[in-house]
Write an enzyme that holds these catalytic residues in place. Structure first.
Site, PDB file in Angstrom:
ATOM      1  N   HIS A  49       0.851  -1.186   0.000  1.00 49.01           N
ATOM      2  CA  HIS A  49       0.000   0.000   0.000  1.00 49.01           C
ATOM      3  C   HIS A  49       0.890   1.240   0.000  1.00 49.01           C
ATOM      4  O   HIS A  49       2.119   1.132   0.103  1.00 49.01           O
ATOM      5  CB  HIS A  49      -0.932   0.019   1.218  1.00 49.01           C
ATOM      6  CG  HIS A  49      -0.270  -0.288   2.517  1.00 49.01           C
ATOM      7  ND1 HIS A  49       0.612   0.559   3.121  1.00 49.01           N
ATOM      8  CD2 HIS A  49      -0.343  -1.382   3.317  1.00 49.01           C
ATOM      9  CE1 HIS A  49       1.033   0.019   4.238  1.00 49.01           C
ATOM     10  NE2 HIS A  49       0.490  -1.164   4.391  1.00 49.01           N
TER      11      HIS A  49
HETATM   12  P1  TYD Z   1      -1.143  -2.829   7.972  1.00 47.71           P
HETATM   13  O1  TYD Z   1      -0.361  -1.565   8.010  1.00 47.71           O
HETATM   14  O2  TYD Z   1      -2.330  -2.887   7.058  1.00 47.71           O
HETATM   15  O3  TYD Z   1      -0.166  -4.036   7.677  1.00 47.71           O
HETATM   16  P2  TYD Z   1       0.131  -4.738   6.277  1.00 47.71           P
HETATM   17  O4  TYD Z   1       0.105  -3.664   5.262  1.00 47.71           O
HETATM   18  O5  TYD Z   1       1.457  -5.379   6.422  1.00 47.71           O
HETATM   19  O6  TYD Z   1      -0.967  -5.721   6.095  1.00 47.71           O
HETATM   20  O7  TYD Z   1      -1.621  -3.160   9.458  1.00 47.71           O
HETATM   21  C1  TYD Z   1      -2.270  -4.390   9.774  1.00 47.71           C
HETATM   22  C2  TYD Z   1      -3.354  -4.113  10.788  1.00 47.71           C
HETATM   23  O8  TYD Z   1      -2.812  -3.545  11.963  1.00 47.71           O
HETATM   24  C3  TYD Z   1      -4.427  -3.163  10.275  1.00 47.71           C
HETATM   25  O9  TYD Z   1      -5.685  -3.677  10.677  1.00 47.71           O
HETATM   26  C4  TYD Z   1      -4.184  -1.884  11.024  1.00 47.71           C
HETATM   27  C5  TYD Z   1      -3.455  -2.321  12.277  1.00 47.71           C
HETATM   28  N1  TYD Z   1      -2.465  -1.328  12.716  1.00 47.71           N
HETATM   29  C6  TYD Z   1      -2.713  -0.553  13.836  1.00 47.71           C
HETATM   30  O10 TYD Z   1      -3.762  -0.663  14.489  1.00 47.71           O
HETATM   31  N2  TYD Z   1      -1.765   0.373  14.224  1.00 47.71           N
HETATM   32  C7  TYD Z   1      -0.603   0.535  13.544  1.00 47.71           C
HETATM   33  O11 TYD Z   1       0.241   1.385  13.927  1.00 47.71           O
HETATM   34  C8  TYD Z   1      -0.365  -0.269  12.375  1.00 47.71           C
HETATM   35  C9  TYD Z   1       0.887  -0.110  11.573  1.00 47.71           C
HETATM   36  C10 TYD Z   1      -1.314  -1.186  11.998  1.00 47.71           C
END
Ligand code: TYD
Length: 136
Positions: A49
């Site tokens: 993303h």
């Molecule tokens: P995400 O950034 O979407 O990870 P990836 O792109 O590797 O799949 O984050 C995964 C989940 O964690 C998403 O539901 C949001 C949550 N999250 C938080 O609550 N706080 C944070 O600081 C981060 C980075 C993610």
């Protein structure tokens, strides 16, 4: 500032090495949040993303993984495997992390607090929005 590797200070010591980061030094932004990704099963991909406003530094604290960055013009892969090297990712840069080694720990220093509305998770939407070419 473009996608680039940032050198993090390293204090060599026979008892074990030490690295550190301080707000206002070496980094192009003030850290508001830090998170880490670990226990990644073999073959999994994280990220995938872009952020509308967030800038970040990605560090392989332990083990190794690849960060693939792309915009609508080009793509580049950065292999991270040193805990004293950080990869700077500017805003509006699509990125994913892959090829994690066993026990890899991916530390992310972020310029923003968590806000789902800052994410662009749809590649087509990102390609529409990203007019600027990044130099990789
Ligand atoms: P995400 O950034 O979407 O990870 P990836 O792109 O590797 O799949 O984050 C995964 C989940 O964690 C998403 O539901 C949001 C949550 N999250 C938080 O609550 N706080 C944070 O600081 C981060 C980075 C993610």
């Amino acid at each position: 500032m473009r996608v680039s590797i940032i050198d993090i200070p390293k204090i060599l010591d026979e008892r074990g090495n030490l690295s550190f980061i301080e707000n206002g030094k070496y980094l192009p932004f003030i850290i508001k949040r830090t998170y880490w990704i670990y226990d990644v099963p073999g073959g999994e991909i994280r990220g995938g993303h872009a952020f509308k406003t967030q800038e970040e530094i990605i560090i392989a604290l332990s083990g190794s993984f690849d960060v693939v960055v792309n915009d609508r013009f080009n793509e580049a892969k950065f292999s991270l495997n040193r805990s004293y090297k950080g990869l700077y990712i500017p805003r509006m840069c699509w990125r994913r992390m892959e090829n994690f080694s066993t026990n890899a720990v991916c530390l992310v220093l972020a310029s923003t607090l968590f806000q789902e509305s800052d994410y662009i998770r749809d590649l087509d939407e990102y390609l529409k929005l990203s007019e600027k070419r990044h130099d990789f």
